[in-house]
Write an enzyme that holds these catalytic residues in place. Structure first.
Site, PDB file in Angstrom:
ATOM      1  N   ARG A 171       0.131   9.506  -0.411  1.00  0.00           N
ATOM      2  CA  ARG A 171      -0.475   8.845   0.502  1.00  0.00           C
ATOM      3  C   ARG A 171      -0.381   9.296   1.931  1.00  0.00           C
ATOM      4  O   ARG A 171       0.010   8.709   2.812  1.00  0.00           O
ATOM      5  CB  ARG A 171       0.100   7.537   0.480  1.00  0.00           C
ATOM      6  CG  ARG A 171       0.165   6.776  -0.714  1.00  0.00           C
ATOM      7  CD  ARG A 171      -1.401   6.415  -1.076  1.00  0.00           C
ATOM      8  NE  ARG A 171      -1.674   5.973  -2.341  1.00  0.00           N
ATOM      9  CZ  ARG A 171      -1.633   6.413  -3.523  1.00  0.00           C
ATOM     10  NH1 ARG A 171      -1.952   7.654  -3.492  1.00  0.00           N
ATOM     11  NH2 ARG A 171      -1.848   5.861  -4.505  1.00  0.00           N
ATOM     12  N   SER A 222      -2.513  -2.288  -1.332  1.00  0.00           N
ATOM     13  CA  SER A 222      -0.902  -2.139  -1.399  1.00  0.00           C
ATOM     14  C   SER A 222      -0.259  -1.992   0.176  1.00  0.00           C
ATOM     15  O   SER A 222      -0.726  -1.116   0.872  1.00  0.00           O
ATOM     16  CB  SER A 222      -0.391  -0.906  -2.201  1.00  0.00           C
ATOM     17  OG  SER A 222      -0.787  -1.002  -3.565  1.00  0.00           O
ATOM     18  N   GLU A 292       2.476   1.710   3.839  1.00  0.00           N
ATOM     19  CA  GLU A 292       1.214   2.436   3.199  1.00  0.00           C
ATOM     20  C   GLU A 292       0.283   2.169   4.280  1.00  0.00           C
ATOM     21  O   GLU A 292      -0.693   2.797   4.662  1.00  0.00           O
ATOM     22  CB  GLU A 292       1.015   2.160   1.923  1.00  0.00           C
ATOM     23  CG  GLU A 292      -0.214   3.028   1.502  1.00  0.00           C
ATOM     24  CD  GLU A 292      -0.664   2.661   0.047  1.00  0.00           C
ATOM     25  OE1 GLU A 292      -1.836   2.641  -0.431  1.00  0.00           O
ATOM     26  OE2 GLU A 292       0.658   2.728  -0.813  1.00  0.00           O
TER      27      GLU A 292
END
Length: 297
Positions: A171, A222, A292
């Site tokens: 990520r 998420s 995130e």
């Protein structure tokens, strides 16, 4: 405001003013942005950036806003690269503009029998945004398929970075630590596969997402990265926060690593809920959850 009005005289592309953030963010957040500009080409983007820098005007490059949380009104210029949407297919080498929809690209190429981009068929972002954050799912991500990326440097030069130079990790990428570079285009390398098998895999995963994710509510996917050898959703649920809410910002009952807008949530509500989750998980497990999503203040 005079400087903002000056942008209209530059003739760089489509301009929208007093933009409702609900119309451009996947969270459907309350708030306004003073201006949204869609440059019609890379040259027009450079013209716009030079003007913004010269006049010290706040700006932000955005994609589909499927990973952004605006805490306040945005008192500046949002720039979206929708017009950089070229697509060239040369056997298994795919060259695609930063403004192209990642989900659209994944479905198009999968239907053509290309394997390797199935993981992206449910990710509602742009190619540029996906490269920026190394978007992924199902144990795959952009770092596995990107060969090279064309970037606009702080000196307004178009440079090409290899996969290694992009420094892809879970990520994250080079772009997150060098935010003065802008993704313009990516070259991907896929494989030939069986169209029916690829599309069946995508359909199976779609059904699984519907069953396990709160797709009926606005969200940005998420919220937290999974810690090593664990899952953020499990930690949040074990901390007793499933269903916890601050105003209309709600920890999903279906998947605890999703925060949803259950009505008319603000970016502040979502940020407060994120802070609450981080504090609770830290107190219970001594684990620092990493966000995130990107918080824009």
């Amino acid at each position: 405001m005079d400087n903002l009005n000056g942008i209209k005289k530059l003739d760089v592309g489509e301009i929208q003013t007093n933009v409702d953030l609900k119309t451009i963010t996947s969270y459907k957040l309350k708030g306004k942005a003073k201006m949204l500009v869609l440059p019609s080409s890379c040259d027009k983007l450079v013209t716009l950036l030079k003007y913004l820098h010269k006049n010290k005007i706040k700006f932000k490059i955005i994609g589909k806003c499927s990973n952004l949380i605006f805490v306040n009104d945005f008192d500046g210029v949002l720039i979206r690269l929708d017009c950089l949407n070229n697509l060239e297919i040369d056997d298994t080498k795919i060259t695609v503009g930063a403004g192209y929809s990642l989900m659209k690209l994944a479905l198009k190429l999968s239907r053509m029998g290309y394997a390797g981009l199935e993981f992206a068929s449910g990710i509602p972002g742009s190619v540029g945004g996906a490269v920026y954050m190394n978007a992924g799912a199902y144990k795959s991500d952009m770092g596995y398929i990107v060969k090279s990326v064309k970037l606009l440097s702080p000196k307004y030069e178009v440079v090409e970075f290899s996969n290694a130079e992009m420094d892809f990790h879970y990520r994250t990428s080079f772009l997150q630590s060098h935010k003065d570079y802008i993704c313009l285009e990516a070259t991907l390398v896929l494989k030939h596969g069986n169209e029916n098998e690829i599309m069946q895999l995508i359909e199976d995963r779609k059904k699984r997402r519907i069953e396990t994710q709160p797709l009926e509510y606005p969200s940005a996917g998420s919220v937290f990265r999974n810690p090593p050898d664990d899952y953020a959703g499990r930690l949040i649920e074990e901390a007793g926060l499933k269903g916890y809410s601050i105003n209309d910002a709600l920890v999903s009952e279906k998947h605890a690593n999703f925060i949803v807008n259950a009505g008319n949530a603000s970016g502040k509500d979502i940020k407060c809920l994120i802070d609450k989750i981080k504090k609770s998980v830290k107190e219970k497990f001594d684990i620092d959850l990493k966000v995130e999503q990107e918080i824009v203040e």
